[in-house]
Design a protein around this motif. Structure first.
Motif: not given
Ligand code: N0T
Length: 537
Positions: A5-12, A94-99, A165-171
């Motif tokens: 649950a903790a891992t899942a909730s880390k995803n935005a 991510r560094q630049k804060g741009v989607r 894999k690389i982006d599901e946590a941060k979107r």
């Protein structure tokens, strides 16, 4: 604690498109998100080219970058994938804060196969091209090849798998464009043997439901029986849409991001007629959006690329593509200065976003479609508006979803424009000094600086019965009582200039009164936000 649950909730929360009463919002991190985008040049999709992209993204105050991921670069050798560019891109964003909105340049890029890997491009046996009426092989890969579809799908699925894999946590990646400006120039459809056989089949039920026949009484039958002179084009649109659907569906099964297609527009005001060679047949033009809806349910949006700059045509395009079943999104627009005024019109109409094309410093000018300049002066007219609108952006998507927003751009005719909202109206006029009124016709020897060519625009949100937030530039606004208020005398209660802070709290700088309101609300070349309260007495 439960590790799972903790891992899942880390995803935005995953980005998704939501709809209410035929209006739309793109949800990012669980909140409506307005794309203040730019699109990079076609060949900026390499790590070494990104610095010149980010510099422009910063100058223009964009919150989102649209940039290609090419099939040829992720699968140069069949079955061997290389995502190093994607990794660099996402990390830097991510560094630049741009989607990011990623553009899948696969089987079709501006209808051609230029972005397919070399092992696809030149293997005409395995990846066949379309054949025209005279049996001549064309340039465009046929949408009827299951082998091409399989190969494109495999690469796209690999991309989506990697993104998950690389982006599901941060979107960081919020949406994906599938292919680019599909369709075909030069032939209305494929006339190869396989296509001929398919063309003689009955029109699929889903298409019949969505796209009515122009032929009286022809409710079902073959393509020709149902769609008469439009049959060739509609058949081709269906073939491409169905191909895109298979690619998108497979990708979303792995990682379910919103997906859209973009369209190289046909003339929006020319009377509708069967294809006669003047646009890409089979692309998601306004007349076949229904066919794309029927054939490609995994595509959320058919989106217009606006390079036709006349104001009445831009308005026509926005009307054609903003439908209860189709969110308005403008993924490409010319980056010439006269397009800047359409930003507020488009956002004001409740689009989920907008993005001028070619806003990077790659030393390429796509004039005459866009600007001649390739430097900061190209980005400036757009940046001025994005910078100020940025303060509203976190609130705007909600207002748009609620149907509270309106947009307007100065017409090429420079004429005043009335707009009726709920119990209040507003009339915009242009090329006025801030005090007094220009004679009619306007004295051209005496117009305010910056109004030589059309540049006025505004986006307005009615945030309460008598309350408005407006951002404008080179425009004068006069309010009037309408609907239930019609005929009543009224005054401004407040006309506050200011901005919204990062928490969405209004920060007033000053209250406009006296000369600043006696001659209408006058916005100069410096985009300004006003929060206005009107009252009758
Ligand atoms: C666009 C862009 C890029 C007046 C052109 C526009 C982008 C593609 N194509 O710079 O190539 O990747 O989507 C086609 C405009 C057709 C002419 C419009 C008539």
């Amino acid at each position: 604690t439960h590790a799972g649950a903790a891992t899942a909730s880390k995803n935005a929360p995953i980005p998704r498109l939501v709809q209410s009463d035929g209006r739309y919002a793109l949800m990012v991190d669980g909140e409506p998100y307005t794309i203040l985008g730019v699109q990079a040049h076609n060949s900026s999709n390499y790590p070494g080219a990104l610095d010149k992209v980010w510099a422009a993204v910063k100058d223009v105050h964009a919150n989102t970058l649209e940039i290609p991921v090419a099939w040829e670069q992720i699968e140069p050798v069949e079955g061997r994938f290389d995502f190093s560019y994607v990794d660099t891109l996402v990390a830097q964003a991510r560094q630049k804060g741009v989607r990011l909105v990623l553009l899948w340049f696969g089987t079709w890029k501006n209808t051609g196969p230029a972005y397919t890997p070399e092992w696809v491009k030149f293997d005409n046996r395995r990846f066949p091209r379309m054949v025209d009426k005279d049996g001549k092989t064309g340039y465009c890969l046929t949408p009827l090849s299951e082998q091409t579809l399989k190969a494109d799908t495999r690469a796209f699925v690999a991309l989506m798998t990697h993104l998950k894999k690389i982006d599901e946590a941060k979107r960081t990646v919020i949406m994906v464009q599938v292919e680019n400006e599909v369709g075909t120039y030069g032939t209305v459809r494929d006339f190869g043997p396989q296509a001929e056989a398919a063309f003689r089949q009955p029109v699929p039920q889903a298409v019949l439901v969505h796209k009515k026949s122009p032929v009286p009484g022809a409710a079902s039958g073959t393509w020709s029986e149902v769609y008469g002179p439009y049959a060739d084009e509609y058949f081709h649109a269906y073939a491409i849409a169905r191909y895109i659907e298979e690619v998108a569906k497979a990708g979303r099964a792995v990682y379910d991001l919103p997906m859209y297609v973009n369209n190289a527009l046909r003339d929006p005001v020319e009377p509708l007629a069967p294809w006669k060679g003047n646009f890409a047949s089979g692309g998601p033009g306004y007349d076949v959006v229904d066919i794309y809806k029927a054939a490609a349910p995994h595509i959320d949006i058919a989106a217009p690329d606006i390079y036709i700059g006349e104001s009445h045509k831009v308005s026509a395009v926005l009307t054609q593509f903003q439908r209860p079943d189709n969110a308005l999104f403008v993924p490409e627009m010319g980056n010439a200065q006269h397009y800047a005024r359409y930003l507020l019109q488009i956002l004001g109409r409740g689009a989920i976003g907008v993005s001028p094309f070619g806003v990077d410093y790659a030393d390429y000018s796509n004039y005459p479609l866009g600007a001649k300049q390739k430097d900061k002066t190209m980005a400036e007219p757009f940046g001025q508006i994005y910078e100020v609108f940025g303060s509203l952006a976190p609130l705007w998507g909600r207002w748009a979803l609620e149907g509270r927003t309106y947009g307007m751009a100065e017409g090429d005719d420079r004429k005043p424009q009335p707009l009726e909202m709920k119990n209040w109206g507003v009339t915009a006029s242009f090329r006025q000094w801030q005090l007094g009124s220009q004679p009619d016709p306007i004295n051209l020897a005496d117009i305010p600086p910056g109004t030589e060519s059309p540049s006025g625009s505004m986006a307005m949100a009615q945030i309460g019965d008598d309350e408005f937030v407006v951002v404008g530039q080179h425009i004068r606004l006069h309010f009037w009582p309408a609907g239930a208020n019609a005929g009543k005398p009224f005054m401004f209660a407040r006309v506050e200039e200011g901005r919204f802070d990062a928490h969405g709290k209004w920060v007033m700088e000053r209250n406009w009164n006296g000369d600043q309101t006696d001659h209408g609300l006058n916005f100069t070349g410096r985009p300004t936000i006003l929060k206005i309260r009107l009252r009758t007495y």
